[in-house]
Design an enzyme around this catalytic site. Sequence first.
Site, PDB file in Angstrom:
ATOM      1  N   ASP A  97       0.843  -1.199   0.000  1.00  0.00           N
ATOM      2  CA  ASP A  97       0.000   0.000   0.000  1.00  0.00           C
ATOM      3  C   ASP A  97       0.881   1.254   0.000  1.00  0.00           C
ATOM      4  O   ASP A  97       1.936   1.278  -0.643  1.00  0.00           O
ATOM      5  CB  ASP A  97      -0.902  -0.035   1.235  1.00  0.00           C
ATOM      6  CG  ASP A  97      -2.244   0.628   1.011  1.00  0.00           C
ATOM      7  OD1 ASP A  97      -2.264   1.869   0.913  1.00  0.00           O
ATOM      8  OD2 ASP A  97      -3.258  -0.077   0.948  1.00  0.00           O
ATOM      9  N   HIS A 121      -3.507   6.025   3.933  1.00  0.00           N
ATOM     10  CA  HIS A 121      -4.322   4.908   3.475  1.00  0.00           C
ATOM     11  C   HIS A 121      -3.820   3.566   3.999  1.00  0.00           C
ATOM     12  O   HIS A 121      -4.596   2.743   4.513  1.00  0.00           O
ATOM     13  CB  HIS A 121      -4.330   4.921   1.940  1.00  0.00           C
ATOM     14  CG  HIS A 121      -5.243   3.920   1.317  1.00  0.00           C
ATOM     15  ND1 HIS A 121      -4.845   2.647   0.979  1.00  0.00           N
ATOM     16  CD2 HIS A 121      -6.547   4.008   0.946  1.00  0.00           C
ATOM     17  CE1 HIS A 121      -5.845   1.998   0.427  1.00  0.00           C
ATOM     18  NE2 HIS A 121      -6.889   2.801   0.401  1.00  0.00           N
ATOM     19  N   SER A 145     -11.125  -0.417  -0.887  1.00  0.00           N
ATOM     20  CA  SER A 145      -9.899  -0.448  -0.092  1.00  0.00           C
ATOM     21  C   SER A 145     -10.177  -0.857   1.339  1.00  0.00           C
ATOM     22  O   SER A 145      -9.343  -1.478   1.996  1.00  0.00           O
ATOM     23  CB  SER A 145      -9.246   0.945  -0.061  1.00  0.00           C
ATOM     24  OG  SER A 145      -8.379   1.135  -1.128  1.00  0.00           O
TER      25      SER A 145
END
Length: 811
Positions: free
Chosen positions: A187, A231, A536
């Site tokens: 990620d 994220h 996600s």
Amino acid sequence: MHKRISKSVLWLLTLALILSSFSMSALANTGSKQQAKELKIAEIFGDIEMASKAPTTVIVELEEESIVEAKHKGKNQTKQKLATERGKVISELKNKVSNAEVNREYDHVFSGFSVELPANEIPQLLTTAGVKAVYPNVEYTVDAVGGEEISAEAFSPYMMDSAPFIGSDLVWDAGFTGEGVTVAVIDTGTDYTHPDLAHAFGEYKGWDFVDNNNDPQETPPGDPRGGSTNHGTHVAGTVAANGQIKGVAPDATLLAYRVLGPGGSGSTENVVAGIERAVQDGADIMNLSLGNTLNNPDWATSIALDWAMAEGVVAVTSNGNSGPNNWTVGSPGTSREAISVGATRLPYNVFSSEIFTSEGVEYPSAKVMGFTSEDELLALDEGEYEFVDVGLGYPADFEGKDLEGKIALISRGDFAFVDKATNAKNAGAVGAIIYNNVAGEHPDVPGMAVPTIKTTLVDGQKLLAELEAGNNTVSFDIEFAYEVGETVADFSSRGPVMETWMIKPDVSAPGVNITSTIPTHNPDNPHGYGAFQGTSMSAPHVAGAAALILQANPAWNVDQVKAALMNTAEDMIDPATGKVYPHNTQGAGSIRVLDAIETETLVAPGSHSFGKFVKDTGRQVERQSFEIQNLSNERKRYSFEVEFTGNPDGIKVMTSNNLNVQPGKRQQVNFNVQVDTSKLTPGYYEGTIKVSDGETTIDVPSILFVGEPDYPRVTGTFFEKDGDSYTVGSYLPGGAEVLDYDFYKFNASDGTIGSLLGTIGEFTNVPAPIHELSWDGNIGGEQLPNGQYVLAVYVEQGGVTEYRAYLVTKN
């Protein structure tokens, strides 16, 4: 209308002519009558503009097999041998193209390398011995569609209710918390110092492929290369947080691989490298909450994931956020083997809404669009509010305007709804009204930063007229209407996958308004939390669930984990139809972890595609099989029933009626599907294979296509200013025999398309998946004034025509 061939096609034709000329001239010079040897050219994927001299990075796949691929084909492959063969290819390439620069080299789950070279030198690469295929180095971004940071004052650990919803707490009570299982988070990096995550990391944290070091921390604020990220930390918290937030597998071990850099974007070369490293580092599971819009199973990333699964690593990936239409799944969610995950919204309450302005004007289209909490939404009932026109809702649109305690009136357009609401909150607004910029109703978006009401364009214009007349106050009447069960998020991408015609997603999991960890980059206040949404957020629920399953069943392989999740998933009901969602929307359904762990039967694979039936006359038969594993201590007798939606005449499935399987044993089930296309209209047909042991029934989703599948010929467009010109392009999953870009006037008063101004590009034989051109802003020899227009993309492909219209802004 006159058509012309694109530069890429012209260049390939030129290359073919050059090679043909070379072969014939060589033959003539020798005087030999021997037939000239055909020159082998590697396969090229994607739309790569090879007429340009600009430096371009591509991914090269070698004919020499990777270590894992060779192993699973019963061959002996060594790292040294592969390095030698790769070195030969690189050496030959550099002899042809002196300024070719190799960036990354791969050998474990993908055999090849990434290289930067002038685009017009790629034909030299295609003819280099040992090269199997060339892929574009496409951009990958995080699969999230917005969110907000939660202040320390507002945070509550009870906000993380999605893990218990899928049954994680029941599994914890049974003694399984993910201990001893390693999950790789591929990620934007991870804040391994976060108090809720520090327990999950050892001395070795993973790897940073952006900065090429062993510190896979998130991009901090102030990075000169672009925006900070959070994220990966959010994803990691959903998997394994254990503090104020408790993830799905709170005692799992984490490894972080930073493949997406500042701003949350990266490229194929780093993603493939991250997959390789995670496998070599001994990860049991990997999570990729990233993607692009390319619906194709054969990109380098998907190949790497497929071989990672073959090596025993459970690969979980997000399905994408381009829904709700079919065919919107993007790579790597298109992987044949990896578990692709769609997003759901937890059960929620629906509220009715009315708005009033001071002169009693009615706005019948007003509906609740989204909100962070029910309390904030219902608080709008408490009085009158001033409302302020802030145009499209850019940060600059709020400058010099007092929004404190007021309502922001915002137009749809240009960027995401969630960002508009966030900008309103940042300006002090307590709510927002977003009106459409075209006719019709725009979608609901749960999890907005402020309570948000939506209206049509007509009602939005009435609100603007009220403001113009000096009537600048608005009041609301918001009431509870009814409760809705778990639903599929509108943004969640749908299948099937082009070319393989597979059902995707495989399963679904919560992905709307998910609260998890984010970095603060402040050691004095390290507890950061945020509520995000997107596929996600769904994928790490499944990665965490896989960790619980592997702890409970350490001998299970990847196929068993995947089958358990799919076989025990729950169907969801579409509130709009009252019927079960289609397979291409929800996959096998929403995961339930304890059921997956306790299942006594596994049916693998967990879904089936029978492919295309295109025979014009007579019957066409396709054979399929699946494996049943009896995990119980008793012999089980299984029965089978196959149902296709609507029971269409022309589809017949033949298989055994019953099957006995001894305890702990596996047995293959064969069945034939016979399709008489003369009795069926073209399209796709969904079915369900029901496998029952007399007590429990497992539903296996299936699908087949009659005629050429109805995949979209154009799935999106882009229009970006680039200096004094504009870059215009479109996404074409199957290419285009004919492609036109037409420019129309836009009637802002009623949101309709006006007269045709002209065509800015006409092309034929355009390859998949992306086409772009440069436009100087002129039509008919005159510069078009700045403003809003409609760009219409016309495509002909496979006997089907499509015309898609998009609102663009010329500035």
